[in-house]
Scaffold this active site. Structure first.
Site, PDB file in Angstrom:
ATOM      1  N   ASP A 159       0.999  -1.150  -0.053  1.00 46.67           N
ATOM      2  CA  ASP A 159      -0.076   0.136   0.105  1.00 46.67           C
ATOM      3  C   ASP A 159       0.711   1.184   0.039  1.00 46.67           C
ATOM      4  O   ASP A 159       1.769   1.243   0.695  1.00 46.67           O
ATOM      5  CB  ASP A 159      -0.968  -0.079   1.283  1.00 46.67           C
ATOM      6  CG  ASP A 159      -0.055   0.080   2.731  1.00 46.67           C
ATOM      7  OD1 ASP A 159      -0.037   1.068   3.201  1.00 46.67           O
ATOM      8  OD2 ASP A 159       0.382  -1.209   2.934  1.00 46.67           O
ATOM      9  N   SER A 160       0.617   2.197  -0.798  1.00 44.98           N
ATOM     10  CA  SER A 160       1.113   3.632  -0.883  1.00 44.98           C
ATOM     11  C   SER A 160       2.628   3.299  -1.135  1.00 44.98           C
ATOM     12  O   SER A 160       2.922   2.709  -2.342  1.00 44.98           O
ATOM     13  CB  SER A 160       0.920   4.165   0.412  1.00 44.98           C
ATOM     14  OG  SER A 160       1.323   5.483   0.336  1.00 44.98           O
ATOM     15  N   ALA A 161       3.508   3.940  -0.320  1.00 45.69           N
ATOM     16  CA  ALA A 161       4.722   3.557  -0.745  1.00 45.69           C
ATOM     17  C   ALA A 161       5.499   2.204  -0.901  1.00 45.69           C
ATOM     18  O   ALA A 161       6.255   1.817  -1.711  1.00 45.69           O
ATOM     19  CB  ALA A 161       5.868   4.145   0.308  1.00 45.69           C
TER      20      ALA A 161
ATOM     21  N   PHE B 297      -2.032  -1.093  -4.129  1.00 41.83           N
ATOM     22  CA  PHE B 297      -2.820   0.069  -3.608  1.00 41.83           C
ATOM     23  C   PHE B 297      -2.284   1.306  -3.454  1.00 41.83           C
ATOM     24  O   PHE B 297      -1.426   1.494  -2.551  1.00 41.83           O
ATOM     25  CB  PHE B 297      -3.522  -0.396  -2.271  1.00 41.83           C
ATOM     26  CG  PHE B 297      -4.564  -1.508  -2.348  1.00 41.83           C
ATOM     27  CD1 PHE B 297      -5.902  -1.360  -2.863  1.00 41.83           C
ATOM     28  CD2 PHE B 297      -4.301  -3.077  -1.990  1.00 41.83           C
ATOM     29  CE1 PHE B 297      -6.902  -2.157  -2.786  1.00 41.83           C
ATOM     30  CE2 PHE B 297      -5.376  -3.797  -2.024  1.00 41.83           C
ATOM     31  CZ  PHE B 297      -6.555  -3.623  -2.363  1.00 41.83           C
TER      32      PHE B 297
END
Length: 347
Positions: free
Chosen positions: A177-179, A217
């Site tokens: 998720d994200s980074a 994500f």
């Protein structure tokens, strides 16, 4: 005469205080201009609070039947190189070991820890998968591509200890998720593209056939897609300055390699990609999905219209109290189940 002396001392005190405040203001301004650390500490504080609230909200969804092994050292030379393994209920394992989902947490490259996503990953494991939760060093202390090297080392550890850990190292899905999604995508690409592996200076721990999918994500996949005139730009300037160790990071040739969607190939594994409609990074996810589809890669994309009834923020998938978060979990599970066994899922 006494009154005048007191008045003079009072004026000098006020002037002195103003000089101190001015000095502090200049020092603070200089600190923010000369180093990313002040802004990073603010981001960490904010993100840590948000992660704690998200984790607490997931408490009610925790399954009782997931077992785990915690704090396994995947690199004995690095005290921060730890991972956890979560196992599905015995009744869901079947005759063969389940697919192994290796998840990389987010945090803008400057914050986060594996505990932040542990509750969510317990829920995912309860749906029938072995889930590995990987920690890595964050910046400014560690710069690009340190997290990718660490994830690759974690994959080598999982492969070497597959029987001991009771996992299937021949069927791995990289997730994040994200980074963490960017890191997962980067390692997926270097695993399947020898050219990208050379550019990153990393020898892949896995064979391409061992990597059967990615679950991504809300990641940042191309620095050029950031709207540098938006309110979000200040955050991205801080995290990329930290991650590359260069204030003028856009002039750093390494940023091109970091921008993984520019380098994907037809060998990239089948991918589930999603982001919320109010996420400033949503254009990155849409662009990655389009780039992979143009390469002929199988993509299951979950996006939402601009006028979706509830604006879905960054990391929307962690909210299992609303319909969108539940739908994202269900679609993720269906994607993982659809990878199947035997035939190469790329075709």
């Amino acid at each position: 005469m006494v009154t005048e002396r007191r008045g003079g001392r009072g004026k000098r005190w006020v002037v002195g205080l103003l000089l101190v405040l001015l000095t502090l203001a200049i020092a603070t301004w200089a600190a923010f201009r000369l180093s990313p650390w002040p802004s990073v500490l603010l981001i960490r504080w904010t993100f840590d609070r948000g992660a704690a609230e998200t984790s607490a909200a997931l408490q009610k969804h925790l399954p009782a039947s997931v077992s785990e092994r915690r704090g396994l050292a995947y690199d004995p030379r690095d005290p921060e190189a730890l991972l956890d393994v979560y196992y599905p209920p015995e009744g869901q394992r079947g005759a063969q070991r389940p697919t192994t989902v290796v998840w990389v947490h987010g945090g803008g490259f400057v914050s986060g820890r594996r505990d932040d996503v542990a509750n969510y990953l317990h829920v995912l494991a309860a749906r029938g998968f072995v889930v590995v939760n990987v920690d890595y060093r964050i910046s400014p202390g560690a710069t690009w591509p340190t997290p990718a090297r660490q994830l690759n080392a974690a994959l080598a550890y999982l492969q070497a200890h597959a029987d001991e850990l009771d996992i299937d190292a021949t069927r791995i899905v990289l997730a994040g998720d994200s980074a963490g999604a960017q890191i997962a995508a980067e390692v997926a690409n270097l695993t399947t593209s020898p050219v990208h592996a050379r550019h990153m200076g990393i020898v892949p721990a896995l064979k391409p056939t061992q990597l059967v999918g990615t679950l991504l994500f809300c990641g940042p996949y191309d620095a050029a897609l950031v709207d540098w005139d938006s309110a979000f730009a200040g955050f991205m300037r801080t995290v990329l300055w930290s991650y590359f160790g260069e204030k003028d990071f856009m002039a750093d040739p390494r940023v091109d390699t970091f921008s993984v969607l520019r380098h994907v190939t037809p060998s990239f594994p089948p991918s589930f990609i999603s982001a919320g409609n109010a996420d400033p990074l949503e254009p990155h996810s849409r662009a990655l999905a389009a780039s992979l589809e143009a390469q002929g890669v199988k993509v299951d994309a979950l996006f939402f219209p601009d006028d979706y009834v509830d604006a879905l923020p960054h990391e929307y998938q962690f909210n299992l109290d609303n319909e969108a978060g539940q739908h994202a979990m269900d679609r993720s599970v269906a994607f993982l189940q659809g990878l199947g066994r035997g035939a190469d899922p790329r075709h």
